[in-house]
Design an enzyme around this catalytic site. Structure first.
Site, PDB file in Angstrom:
ATOM      1  N   ASP A 117       0.797  -1.346   0.104  1.00 44.96           N
ATOM      2  CA  ASP A 117       0.151  -0.028  -0.094  1.00 44.96           C
ATOM      3  C   ASP A 117       0.841   1.369  -0.027  1.00 44.96           C
ATOM      4  O   ASP A 117       0.513   2.122  -0.724  1.00 44.96           O
ATOM      5  CB  ASP A 117      -0.928   0.094   1.105  1.00 44.96           C
ATOM      6  CG  ASP A 117      -2.077   1.073   1.189  1.00 44.96           C
ATOM      7  OD1 ASP A 117      -2.407   1.400  -0.152  1.00 44.96           O
ATOM      8  OD2 ASP A 117      -2.549   1.603   2.229  1.00 44.96           O
ATOM      9  N   CYS A 173     -19.621  -7.334 -12.258  1.00 48.60           N
ATOM     10  CA  CYS A 173     -20.779  -6.442 -11.633  1.00 48.60           C
ATOM     11  C   CYS A 173     -21.917  -6.201 -12.231  1.00 48.60           C
ATOM     12  O   CYS A 173     -23.284  -6.153 -11.586  1.00 48.60           O
ATOM     13  CB  CYS A 173     -20.020  -4.837 -11.782  1.00 48.60           C
ATOM     14  SG  CYS A 173     -18.715  -4.830 -10.310  1.00 48.60           S
ATOM     15  N   CYS A 195     -25.495  -4.374 -11.785  1.00 48.97           N
ATOM     16  CA  CYS A 195     -25.612  -3.504 -10.257  1.00 48.97           C
ATOM     17  C   CYS A 195     -25.142  -2.309 -10.060  1.00 48.97           C
ATOM     18  O   CYS A 195     -23.846  -1.820 -10.590  1.00 48.97           O
ATOM     19  CB  CYS A 195     -25.101  -4.832  -9.435  1.00 48.97           C
ATOM     20  SG  CYS A 195     -25.144  -4.067  -7.901  1.00 48.97           S
ATOM     21  N   CYS A 211     -23.213  -0.226  -4.945  1.00 53.17           N
ATOM     22  CA  CYS A 211     -22.267   0.753  -4.451  1.00 53.17           C
ATOM     23  C   CYS A 211     -22.077   2.093  -4.778  1.00 53.17           C
ATOM     24  O   CYS A 211     -22.052   3.103  -3.902  1.00 53.17           O
ATOM     25  CB  CYS A 211     -20.777   0.279  -4.710  1.00 53.17           C
ATOM     26  SG  CYS A 211     -20.492   0.148  -6.443  1.00 53.17           S
ATOM     27  N   CYS A 261     -19.703   1.699   0.364  1.00 57.54           N
ATOM     28  CA  CYS A 261     -19.838   1.130  -0.926  1.00 57.54           C
ATOM     29  C   CYS A 261     -19.450  -0.224  -0.754  1.00 57.54           C
ATOM     30  O   CYS A 261     -19.808  -1.116  -1.937  1.00 57.54           O
ATOM     31  CB  CYS A 261     -19.145   2.097  -1.965  1.00 57.54           C
ATOM     32  SG  CYS A 261     -17.220   2.117  -1.312  1.00 57.54           S
TER      33      CYS A 261
END
Length: 389
Positions: A142, A196, A199, A202, A252
Protein backbone atom coordinates in the site's frame (compact mmCIF):
# COMPACT_ATOMS: atom_id res chain seq x y z
CA UNK A 1 21.85 -29.30 -7.62
CA UNK A 2 20.80 -27.35 -4.49
CA UNK A 3 17.21 -26.94 -3.28
CA UNK A 4 16.85 -23.56 -5.00
CA UNK A 5 17.95 -25.04 -8.30
CA UNK A 6 15.61 -28.01 -7.99
CA UNK A 7 12.53 -25.95 -7.21
CA UNK A 8 13.31 -23.30 -9.81
CA UNK A 9 13.31 -26.06 -12.40
CA UNK A 10 9.85 -27.27 -11.30
CA UNK A 11 7.34 -24.39 -11.51
CA UNK A 12 4.43 -26.51 -10.26
CA UNK A 13 6.37 -27.48 -7.16
CA UNK A 14 7.33 -23.86 -6.54
CA UNK A 15 3.74 -22.71 -6.95
CA UNK A 16 2.46 -25.37 -4.53
CA UNK A 17 5.08 -24.27 -2.02
CA UNK A 18 3.99 -20.63 -2.35
CA UNK A 19 0.32 -21.43 -1.89
CA UNK A 20 0.95 -23.67 1.11
CA UNK A 21 3.19 -21.16 2.88
CA UNK A 22 0.82 -18.26 2.12
CA UNK A 23 -2.09 -20.14 3.64
CA UNK A 24 -0.11 -20.94 6.77
CA UNK A 25 0.79 -17.26 7.12
CA UNK A 26 -2.88 -16.26 7.09
CA UNK A 27 -3.30 -15.11 3.51
CA UNK A 28 -6.61 -15.91 1.85
CA UNK A 29 -5.50 -16.06 -1.77
CA UNK A 30 -2.46 -15.84 -4.02
CA UNK A 31 -1.95 -15.34 -7.76
CA UNK A 32 0.77 -14.22 -10.14
CA UNK A 33 0.69 -11.18 -12.42
CA UNK A 34 3.08 -10.37 -15.25
CA UNK A 35 5.35 -7.33 -14.86
CA UNK A 36 3.56 -5.64 -17.75
CA UNK A 37 -0.17 -5.26 -17.07
CA UNK A 38 -0.90 -3.07 -20.09
CA UNK A 39 -1.51 0.67 -20.47
CA UNK A 40 -5.14 0.88 -19.29
CA UNK A 41 -4.42 1.16 -15.56
CA UNK A 42 -1.74 3.80 -16.15
CA UNK A 43 -4.11 5.77 -18.37
CA UNK A 44 -6.84 5.69 -15.69
CA UNK A 45 -4.36 6.88 -13.08
CA UNK A 46 -3.13 9.72 -15.30
CA UNK A 47 -6.70 10.85 -15.97
CA UNK A 48 -7.52 10.68 -12.24
CA UNK A 49 -4.59 12.97 -11.42
CA UNK A 50 -5.18 15.25 -14.41
CA UNK A 51 -8.72 15.93 -13.20
CA UNK A 52 -7.43 16.73 -9.71
CA UNK A 53 -9.47 13.94 -8.18
CA UNK A 54 -6.55 12.95 -5.98
CA UNK A 55 -7.11 16.09 -3.90
CA UNK A 56 -4.19 16.92 -1.63
CA UNK A 57 -2.52 13.54 -2.12
CA UNK A 58 0.42 15.09 -3.96
CA UNK A 59 2.44 11.90 -3.63
CA UNK A 60 0.21 10.32 -6.26
CA UNK A 61 1.29 12.89 -8.83
CA UNK A 62 4.91 12.85 -7.67
CA UNK A 63 5.19 9.07 -8.12
CA UNK A 64 2.96 8.62 -11.16
CA UNK A 65 5.71 7.30 -13.44
CA UNK A 66 6.90 4.67 -10.97
CA UNK A 67 3.34 3.81 -10.03
CA UNK A 68 2.20 3.29 -13.62
CA UNK A 69 4.01 -0.01 -14.11
CA UNK A 70 5.82 -2.61 -11.96
CA UNK A 71 8.87 -2.16 -14.20
CA UNK A 72 8.71 1.58 -13.61
CA UNK A 73 9.28 0.89 -9.92
CA UNK A 74 11.82 -1.94 -10.38
CA UNK A 75 13.10 -2.55 -13.94
CA UNK A 76 14.44 -6.02 -13.07
CA UNK A 77 11.10 -7.47 -11.97
CA UNK A 78 9.99 -10.54 -13.94
CA UNK A 79 6.89 -11.59 -11.93
CA UNK A 80 4.60 -10.13 -9.29
CA UNK A 81 3.13 -12.44 -6.65
CA UNK A 82 -0.06 -10.78 -5.41
CA UNK A 83 -1.53 -11.83 -2.08
CA UNK A 84 -4.85 -11.09 -0.44
CA UNK A 85 -5.83 -11.26 3.22
CA UNK A 86 -9.49 -11.27 4.19
CA UNK A 87 -10.63 -8.77 6.83
CA UNK A 88 -14.37 -9.32 6.56
CA UNK A 89 -16.47 -8.23 9.57
CA UNK A 90 -18.57 -10.71 11.52
CA UNK A 91 -21.49 -8.24 11.71
CA UNK A 92 -22.99 -5.68 9.34
CA UNK A 93 -20.78 -2.55 9.69
CA UNK A 94 -23.61 -0.28 8.55
CA UNK A 95 -25.51 -0.97 11.78
CA UNK A 96 -23.10 1.37 13.59
CA UNK A 97 -24.42 4.27 11.52
CA UNK A 98 -27.70 4.11 13.43
CA UNK A 99 -26.01 4.80 16.78
CA UNK A 100 -25.65 8.56 16.39
CA UNK A 101 -24.03 9.15 19.79
CA UNK A 102 -21.26 6.69 18.95
CA UNK A 103 -18.62 6.76 16.25
CA UNK A 104 -18.47 4.55 13.20
CA UNK A 105 -14.95 3.31 12.42
CA UNK A 106 -14.13 1.66 9.11
CA UNK A 107 -13.84 -2.11 9.47
CA UNK A 108 -10.20 -2.21 8.44
CA UNK A 109 -9.21 0.18 11.24
CA UNK A 110 -10.87 -1.57 14.17
CA UNK A 111 -7.71 -3.32 15.30
CA UNK A 112 -4.03 -3.42 14.35
CA UNK A 113 -2.59 -1.46 11.43
CA UNK A 114 -2.82 -3.88 8.52
CA UNK A 115 0.38 -2.49 6.98
CA UNK A 116 2.38 -3.89 9.89
CA UNK A 117 0.53 -7.21 9.95
CA UNK A 118 0.77 -7.91 6.23
CA UNK A 119 4.28 -6.60 5.61
CA UNK A 120 5.72 -8.88 8.26
CA UNK A 121 4.01 -11.91 6.72
CA UNK A 122 5.11 -10.88 3.21
CA UNK A 123 8.71 -10.65 4.32
CA UNK A 124 8.51 -14.16 5.76
CA UNK A 125 7.03 -15.58 2.57
CA UNK A 126 9.42 -13.66 0.31
CA UNK A 127 12.41 -14.92 2.26
CA UNK A 128 11.30 -18.53 2.00
CA UNK A 129 10.51 -18.11 -1.69
CA UNK A 130 13.92 -16.61 -2.46
CA UNK A 131 15.63 -19.45 -0.60
CA UNK A 132 13.74 -21.97 -2.77
CA UNK A 133 13.75 -20.25 -6.14
CA UNK A 134 16.79 -18.01 -6.06
CA UNK A 135 16.56 -14.49 -7.47
CA UNK A 136 15.83 -11.21 -5.74
CA UNK A 137 12.60 -10.11 -4.08
CA UNK A 138 10.97 -6.89 -2.87
CA UNK A 139 7.77 -6.64 -0.82
CA UNK A 140 5.18 -3.86 -0.97
CA UNK A 141 2.04 -3.03 1.01
CA UNK A 142 0.00 0.00 0.00
CA UNK A 143 2.46 2.74 1.03
CA UNK A 144 4.80 2.14 -1.94
CA UNK A 145 3.96 3.46 -5.45
CA UNK A 146 2.33 0.21 -6.57
CA UNK A 147 -1.11 -0.13 -8.18
CA UNK A 148 -2.20 -3.11 -6.09
CA UNK A 149 -5.76 -3.34 -7.41
CA UNK A 150 -4.87 -3.45 -11.14
CA UNK A 151 -2.15 -5.98 -10.33
CA UNK A 152 -4.61 -8.12 -8.37
CA UNK A 153 -7.05 -7.94 -11.28
CA UNK A 154 -4.33 -8.90 -13.75
CA UNK A 155 -3.37 -11.81 -11.51
CA UNK A 156 -6.96 -13.05 -11.38
CA UNK A 157 -7.68 -12.44 -7.68
CA UNK A 158 -10.74 -10.39 -8.57
CA UNK A 159 -11.90 -7.46 -10.66
CA UNK A 160 -12.07 -3.74 -9.99
CA UNK A 161 -15.71 -3.01 -9.28
CA UNK A 162 -17.75 0.08 -9.97
CA UNK A 163 -16.67 1.40 -6.56
CA UNK A 164 -13.02 1.23 -7.79
CA UNK A 165 -12.14 -1.43 -5.21
CA UNK A 166 -11.26 -5.06 -5.83
CA UNK A 167 -14.12 -7.55 -5.73
CA UNK A 168 -13.53 -11.29 -5.37
CA UNK A 169 -16.02 -14.03 -6.13
CA UNK A 170 -14.66 -15.87 -3.09
CA UNK A 171 -14.14 -13.03 -0.61
CA UNK A 172 -16.32 -10.16 -1.70
CA UNK A 173 -14.93 -6.65 -1.14
CA UNK A 174 -13.10 -7.23 2.15
CA UNK A 175 -9.50 -7.82 1.08
CA UNK A 176 -6.14 -6.33 1.99
CA UNK A 177 -3.55 -6.61 -0.77
CA UNK A 178 0.21 -6.99 -0.78
CA UNK A 179 2.77 -8.00 -3.39
CA UNK A 180 6.12 -9.66 -3.79
CA UNK A 181 8.14 -8.45 -6.77
CA UNK A 182 10.71 -10.99 -7.92
CA UNK A 183 13.33 -11.45 -10.62
CA UNK A 184 12.19 -15.07 -10.90
CA UNK A 185 9.96 -15.71 -13.91
CA UNK A 186 6.72 -17.43 -12.92
CA UNK A 187 3.75 -18.47 -15.03
CA UNK A 188 1.16 -15.70 -14.69
CA UNK A 189 -2.45 -16.48 -13.88
CA UNK A 190 -5.35 -15.50 -16.07
CA UNK A 191 -6.81 -12.05 -15.45
CA UNK A 192 -10.28 -11.90 -13.91
CA UNK A 193 -13.24 -10.49 -15.83
CA UNK A 194 -15.81 -8.00 -14.58
CA UNK A 195 -18.83 -9.54 -12.85
CA UNK A 196 -20.61 -6.36 -11.68
CA UNK A 197 -23.20 -6.57 -14.42
CA UNK A 198 -25.95 -3.98 -14.14
CA UNK A 199 -25.63 -3.66 -10.35
CA UNK A 200 -25.22 -0.09 -9.04
CA UNK A 201 -25.60 -0.77 -5.31
CA UNK A 202 -22.19 0.67 -4.39
CA UNK A 203 -22.77 3.84 -6.42
CA UNK A 204 -26.17 4.44 -4.87
CA UNK A 205 -24.87 3.84 -1.34
CA UNK A 206 -22.25 6.60 -1.34
CA UNK A 207 -23.35 9.36 1.10
CA UNK A 208 -21.39 12.09 -0.72
CA UNK A 209 -21.81 11.08 -4.39
CA UNK A 210 -18.08 10.43 -4.75
CA UNK A 211 -18.49 8.39 -7.96
CA UNK A 212 -18.76 10.66 -11.05
CA UNK A 213 -19.42 7.50 -13.10
CA UNK A 214 -19.06 3.74 -12.62
CA UNK A 215 -15.40 2.76 -12.13
CA UNK A 216 -14.44 6.38 -11.33
CA UNK A 217 -13.97 8.07 -7.97
CA UNK A 218 -13.36 11.66 -6.92
CA UNK A 219 -11.37 11.32 -3.71
CA UNK A 220 -12.21 14.90 -2.75
CA UNK A 221 -15.80 13.80 -2.12
CA UNK A 222 -14.99 10.47 -0.47
CA UNK A 223 -15.49 10.23 3.30
CA UNK A 224 -12.42 8.01 3.63
CA UNK A 225 -10.32 10.78 2.08
CA UNK A 226 -12.07 13.54 4.01
CA UNK A 227 -11.55 11.90 7.41
CA UNK A 228 -8.04 10.52 6.82
CA UNK A 229 -6.03 12.26 4.08
CA UNK A 230 -7.63 15.70 4.28
CA UNK A 231 -5.63 17.91 6.64
CA UNK A 232 -7.99 20.88 6.73
CA UNK A 233 -11.56 21.48 7.85
CA UNK A 234 -14.21 19.14 6.48
CA UNK A 235 -15.92 21.06 3.63
CA UNK A 236 -19.32 22.17 4.86
CA UNK A 237 -21.32 20.36 2.18
CA UNK A 238 -19.95 17.01 3.35
CA UNK A 239 -20.33 17.42 7.12
CA UNK A 240 -23.94 16.33 7.44
CA UNK A 241 -23.57 13.40 5.00
CA UNK A 242 -20.64 12.18 7.11
CA UNK A 243 -23.05 11.26 9.88
CA UNK A 244 -21.12 9.56 12.66
CA UNK A 245 -18.30 8.23 10.46
CA UNK A 246 -15.16 9.26 12.34
CA UNK A 247 -12.56 7.28 10.39
CA UNK A 248 -13.17 6.04 6.88
CA UNK A 249 -16.36 4.73 5.31
CA UNK A 250 -17.52 1.23 4.40
CA UNK A 251 -20.83 1.94 2.67
CA UNK A 252 -19.85 1.09 -0.91
CA UNK A 253 -18.03 -2.06 0.22
CA UNK A 254 -20.69 -3.26 2.61
CA UNK A 255 -23.56 -3.24 0.10
CA UNK A 256 -21.73 -5.28 -2.55
CA UNK A 257 -23.80 -8.43 -3.30
CA UNK A 258 -20.63 -10.48 -3.72
CA UNK A 259 -20.08 -10.17 0.03
CA UNK A 260 -22.53 -13.05 0.47
CA UNK A 261 -19.55 -15.29 -0.27
CA UNK A 262 -17.24 -13.50 2.16
CA UNK A 263 -16.18 -14.95 5.48
CA UNK A 264 -15.24 -13.04 8.60
CA UNK A 265 -11.55 -12.39 9.23
CA UNK A 266 -9.63 -15.27 10.79
CA UNK A 267 -6.51 -13.24 11.61
CA UNK A 268 -6.94 -12.23 15.26
CA UNK A 269 -5.01 -8.99 14.75
CA UNK A 270 -7.57 -7.90 12.17
CA UNK A 271 -10.74 -8.80 14.07
CA UNK A 272 -12.52 -5.83 15.62
CA UNK A 273 -11.69 -4.63 19.11
CA UNK A 274 -14.85 -4.43 21.18
CA UNK A 275 -14.10 -0.82 22.14
CA UNK A 276 -13.82 0.25 18.48
CA UNK A 277 -17.00 -1.36 17.20
CA UNK A 278 -19.11 1.65 18.22
CA UNK A 279 -17.16 3.90 20.63
CA UNK A 280 -19.19 6.58 22.50
CA UNK A 281 -18.47 10.06 21.17
CA UNK A 282 -18.39 11.52 24.68
CA UNK A 283 -15.44 9.29 25.57
CA UNK A 284 -13.58 10.14 22.37
CA UNK A 285 -14.07 13.88 22.86
CA UNK A 286 -12.47 13.60 26.29
CA UNK A 287 -9.22 12.10 24.98
CA UNK A 288 -6.22 14.38 25.28
CA UNK A 289 -3.20 13.83 23.03
CA UNK A 290 -1.58 11.31 25.35
CA UNK A 291 -4.86 9.47 25.85
CA UNK A 292 -5.41 9.40 22.10
CA UNK A 293 -2.01 7.89 21.47
CA UNK A 294 -2.51 5.27 24.16
CA UNK A 295 -6.03 4.29 23.13
CA UNK A 296 -5.05 3.95 19.47
CA UNK A 297 -1.63 2.41 19.98
CA UNK A 298 -0.95 0.07 17.04
CA UNK A 299 -4.03 1.34 15.21
CA UNK A 300 -3.96 3.08 11.80
CA UNK A 301 -6.14 5.78 13.38
CA UNK A 302 -3.13 7.01 15.34
CA UNK A 303 -1.50 8.14 12.08
CA UNK A 304 -3.95 11.01 11.46
CA UNK A 305 -3.05 12.67 14.74
CA UNK A 306 -5.13 13.98 17.62
CA UNK A 307 -6.29 17.19 15.90
CA UNK A 308 -7.73 15.57 12.78
CA UNK A 309 -9.29 12.85 14.89
CA UNK A 310 -11.10 15.37 17.11
CA UNK A 311 -12.23 17.25 13.98
CA UNK A 312 -13.91 14.04 12.81
CA UNK A 313 -15.45 13.28 16.20
CA UNK A 314 -16.78 16.83 16.55
CA UNK A 315 -18.38 16.56 13.12
CA UNK A 316 -20.10 13.38 14.28
CA UNK A 317 -21.15 15.13 17.48
CA UNK A 318 -22.73 17.92 15.46
CA UNK A 319 -24.70 15.33 13.52
CA UNK A 320 -25.74 13.35 16.60
CA UNK A 321 -28.48 15.59 17.97
CA UNK A 322 -27.22 14.54 21.42
CA UNK A 323 -27.23 17.59 23.71
CA UNK A 324 -25.34 15.60 26.34
CA UNK A 325 -22.26 16.19 24.17
CA UNK A 326 -22.48 19.98 24.49
CA UNK A 327 -20.16 20.32 27.54
CA UNK A 328 -17.45 18.25 25.85
CA UNK A 329 -17.75 20.34 22.69
CA UNK A 330 -17.66 23.61 24.63
CA UNK A 331 -14.47 22.49 26.36
CA UNK A 332 -12.80 22.23 22.95
CA UNK A 333 -13.55 25.81 21.91
CA UNK A 334 -10.16 26.84 23.26
CA UNK A 335 -8.21 23.81 22.04
CA UNK A 336 -4.68 24.71 20.83
CA UNK A 337 -5.57 23.41 17.36
CA UNK A 338 -7.54 25.77 15.10
CA UNK A 339 -8.81 22.69 13.26
CA UNK A 340 -10.41 21.48 16.49
CA UNK A 341 -11.76 24.89 17.50
CA UNK A 342 -13.48 25.36 14.15
CA UNK A 343 -15.07 21.92 14.31
CA UNK A 344 -16.23 22.61 17.86
CA UNK A 345 -17.96 25.82 16.75
CA UNK A 346 -19.80 23.95 13.99
CA UNK A 347 -20.80 21.10 16.30
CA UNK A 348 -22.18 23.51 18.90
CA UNK A 349 -24.05 25.50 16.25
CA UNK A 350 -25.93 22.25 15.53
CA UNK A 351 -26.49 21.26 19.15
CA UNK A 352 -27.36 24.54 20.87
CA UNK A 353 -29.65 27.49 20.30
CA UNK A 354 -28.36 30.67 18.62
CA UNK A 355 -28.71 32.52 21.91
CA UNK A 356 -26.31 30.10 23.55
CA UNK A 357 -23.82 30.55 20.71
CA UNK A 358 -23.91 34.29 21.29
CA UNK A 359 -23.31 33.71 25.00
CA UNK A 360 -20.30 31.51 24.21
CA UNK A 361 -18.87 34.11 21.84
CA UNK A 362 -19.34 36.85 24.44
CA UNK A 363 -17.76 34.71 27.15
CA UNK A 364 -14.69 34.17 25.00
CA UNK A 365 -14.43 37.89 24.28
CA UNK A 366 -14.79 38.74 27.97
CA UNK A 367 -12.08 36.25 28.82
CA UNK A 368 -9.71 37.96 26.41
CA UNK A 369 -9.73 35.12 23.89
CA UNK A 370 -9.23 36.57 20.40
CA UNK A 371 -9.57 34.13 17.49
CA UNK A 372 -6.80 34.59 14.92
CA UNK A 373 -7.43 31.71 12.53
CA UNK A 374 -9.51 32.79 9.49
CA UNK A 375 -11.24 29.41 9.15
CA UNK A 376 -12.39 29.51 12.77
CA UNK A 377 -13.51 33.11 12.46
CA UNK A 378 -15.57 32.08 9.44
CA UNK A 379 -17.19 29.29 11.48
CA UNK A 380 -18.11 31.75 14.22
CA UNK A 381 -19.51 34.23 11.68
CA UNK A 382 -21.80 31.59 10.22
CA UNK A 383 -22.78 30.31 13.65
CA UNK A 384 -23.75 33.83 14.78
CA UNK A 385 -25.73 34.82 11.71
CA UNK A 386 -29.14 36.23 12.72
CA UNK A 387 -31.81 33.55 12.70
CA UNK A 388 -34.92 32.61 14.58
CA UNK A 389 -34.16 31.31 18.07
Amino acid sequence: MDRAGKDAAHPDRLRSFLEREALELGFSDLAVAPPDIGPEAAERLARFVELGRHGSMDWMEDTIERRSSPRGLWPEVRSVIVLAMNYGPDTDPLVALDHKSSGSVSVYARNRDYHDVIKGRLKQLAGKFAARAGGDVKVFVDTAPVMEKPLAEAAGLGWIGKHTNLVSRSHGSWLFLGSIFTTVELEPDRAETDHCGSCRACLAACPTDAFPAPYQIDARRCISYLTIENKGPIPRQFREPMGNRIYGCDDCLAVCPWNKYARSASEIKLTARDDLASPPLVDLLALDDAGFRTFFSGSPIKRIGHGRFLRNVLTAAGNSGDKCLVPACEALLQDPSALVRGAAVWALSRLTAPARMRELAQAQTSAGWSETDPDVRAEWALALEPQAD
